[in-house]
Design a protein around this motif. Sequence first.
Motif, PDB file in Angstrom:
ATOM      1  N   GLU A   3      -7.266   9.427   2.907  1.00  0.00           N
ATOM      2  CA  GLU A   3      -7.424   9.768   1.484  1.00  0.00           C
ATOM      3  C   GLU A   3      -8.492  10.840   1.307  1.00  0.00           C
ATOM      4  O   GLU A   3      -8.318  11.789   0.539  1.00  0.00           O
ATOM      5  CB  GLU A   3      -7.791   8.516   0.691  1.00  0.00           C
ATOM      6  CG  GLU A   3      -7.903   8.754  -0.809  1.00  0.00           C
ATOM      7  CD  GLU A   3      -8.274   7.498  -1.575  1.00  0.00           C
ATOM      8  OE1 GLU A   3      -8.865   7.626  -2.679  1.00  0.00           O
ATOM      9  OE2 GLU A   3      -7.999   6.381  -1.075  1.00  0.00           O
ATOM     10  N   THR A  26      -3.951  -0.508  -3.795  1.00  0.00           N
ATOM     11  CA  THR A  26      -4.752   0.533  -3.165  1.00  0.00           C
ATOM     12  C   THR A  26      -5.773  -0.138  -2.251  1.00  0.00           C
ATOM     13  O   THR A  26      -6.013  -1.354  -2.347  1.00  0.00           O
ATOM     14  CB  THR A  26      -5.496   1.392  -4.210  1.00  0.00           C
ATOM     15  OG1 THR A  26      -6.515   0.601  -4.831  1.00  0.00           O
ATOM     16  CG2 THR A  26      -4.533   1.929  -5.264  1.00  0.00           C
ATOM     17  N   LEU A  78       0.825  -1.205   0.000  1.00  0.00           N
ATOM     18  CA  LEU A  78       0.000   0.000   0.000  1.00  0.00           C
ATOM     19  C   LEU A  78       0.862   1.259   0.000  1.00  0.00           C
ATOM     20  O   LEU A  78       0.599   2.217  -0.721  1.00  0.00           O
ATOM     21  CB  LEU A  78      -0.932  -0.003   1.207  1.00  0.00           C
ATOM     22  CG  LEU A  78      -2.111  -0.983   1.161  1.00  0.00           C
ATOM     23  CD1 LEU A  78      -2.733  -1.135   2.540  1.00  0.00           C
ATOM     24  CD2 LEU A  78      -3.166  -0.522   0.162  1.00  0.00           C
ATOM     25  N   ARG A 103      -6.769   4.339   6.131  1.00  0.00           N
ATOM     26  CA  ARG A 103      -6.160   4.910   4.927  1.00  0.00           C
ATOM     27  C   ARG A 103      -7.211   5.620   4.072  1.00  0.00           C
ATOM     28  O   ARG A 103      -6.919   6.650   3.451  1.00  0.00           O
ATOM     29  CB  ARG A 103      -5.465   3.816   4.115  1.00  0.00           C
ATOM     30  CG  ARG A 103      -4.151   3.335   4.743  1.00  0.00           C
ATOM     31  CD  ARG A 103      -3.563   2.166   3.981  1.00  0.00           C
ATOM     32  NE  ARG A 103      -2.329   1.697   4.578  1.00  0.00           N
ATOM     33  CZ  ARG A 103      -1.105   2.065   4.188  1.00  0.00           C
ATOM     34  NH1 ARG A 103      -0.976   2.917   3.171  1.00  0.00           N
ATOM     35  NH2 ARG A 103      -0.026   1.602   4.785  1.00  0.00           N
ATOM     36  N   LYS A 104      -8.413   5.095   4.027  1.00  0.00           N
ATOM     37  CA  LYS A 104      -9.471   5.752   3.267  1.00  0.00           C
ATOM     38  C   LYS A 104      -9.883   7.066   3.926  1.00  0.00           C
ATOM     39  O   LYS A 104     -10.196   8.052   3.245  1.00  0.00           O
ATOM     40  CB  LYS A 104     -10.681   4.830   3.125  1.00  0.00           C
ATOM     41  CG  LYS A 104     -10.620   3.916   1.922  1.00  0.00           C
ATOM     42  CD  LYS A 104     -10.616   4.729   0.624  1.00  0.00           C
ATOM     43  CE  LYS A 104     -10.534   3.863  -0.609  1.00  0.00           C
ATOM     44  NZ  LYS A 104     -10.469   4.662  -1.850  1.00  0.00           N
ATOM     45  N   GLY A 114       2.382   1.978  -3.324  1.00  0.00           N
ATOM     46  CA  GLY A 114       1.439   2.270  -4.392  1.00  0.00           C
ATOM     47  C   GLY A 114       1.159   1.113  -5.319  1.00  0.00           C
ATOM     48  O   GLY A 114       0.464   1.282  -6.331  1.00  0.00           O
TER      49      GLY A 114
END
Length: 398
Positions: A94, A32, A26, A90-91, A29
């Motif tokens: 983001e 995702t 993750l 992580r979302k 990259g």
Amino acid sequence: MRGQNLRELVESLGAEAFYGKACSLLNEGELTVDDFSYYELADACQVLPRLRSVQESLQGQPVSAALLRESNPGVGTTLFQVMSGELIGRKVLEGYENDDGFIGDKLVTVVRSSLRNQKLVGFRALAGPTEVPEGHPYEESTFEEKYVTTAEAKQGRILSINEELIAFDQSGEINRRAMALGHYLRQERERTIVRGVTDADAGQGKYVYRPSGSGASLYATDGSRRNWVGVGNTTSPDFDAAVPLVDWTDIEEVLHYRATQVRDDRIDGTSRPVIAPAKYVLVPEALRGTARGIVHATEVRQVTADGEMSVANPFGGMLDVLSSPFIDEQGGAAASDWYVGDFARQFVWTEIWPVQTFLQRSESEAAFERDVVLRVKARYFGGISAVDTAYVTKVDGE
């Protein structure tokens, strides 16, 4: 990692190595969060059979135990909770880091801090050098300390993930909610910054400017802080009228005010103009089109006694336009007032905690009361403060 046998990966790598490898991919990259299915992850961690009991319960069949909970929690359950928390966190980030339409970071300088309500110390301006005749001593400079204090607040929200979202493989919905949490956390920070820059809450005793620890209105309408053009300016009577934003001459008038009226605060000599080039024009959305038309026009028309002529835009490329609906929402005069200056030199965002996410597993009251599998908390701790008054000018637009 849809389409791959996650169970085999977990069994071959082990829980800790699987988690480390997933985080590494993750970070690099190569994967995702959208490449993962929470449903497949639950299957790989061998908690899916118990999730399927949700479907049975909806058909009237009883569920005898709390889902995703074991009397002696195993590695699989723990891995599922930790890995899901990592993906959801992580979302959230983001969503927070998507700065489309946000202008807050252009209005402040971020200052990392480990203290709240701290002093930011500065000095009064110094007199310039003086001529030194041969054999004579140099004059001493006089330093005088001044300071402002900061104010910060903690902001945060909790996102609860219910069993049904995982049991029915609604990974997209989980990620959408997580991103929305991050987005609205960022939006709250944006609103705090814009309202601070415009000093919107001074009337309610919430000050962004706190010289020597005492709160004060940043834009004094008597002009005493030398950052107000408009009605009531008794300090600079030549600039005591409103200046509606109509064309480039209005910006020129404000720059003339800044050049002649904004002076330093030295105590050992005659004050002089402050070199503080303007970088931005900040306006409500109601004036966005007008401001952009003025700043980005390739040429302007001038009418003289000899007729009409077109010339290059005097402000072409000199200023950028920033706008925010958080100015319009203030109502009244805020819909027509505008600001010119270098905002990041005047305002700081003291960041005690950057945006953070935390995982609460199923051992909570919410798990029993609302069938919550995971809860993710997102928060930040920070605040905006004005460290000076000379670098931004507010213009009365009515």
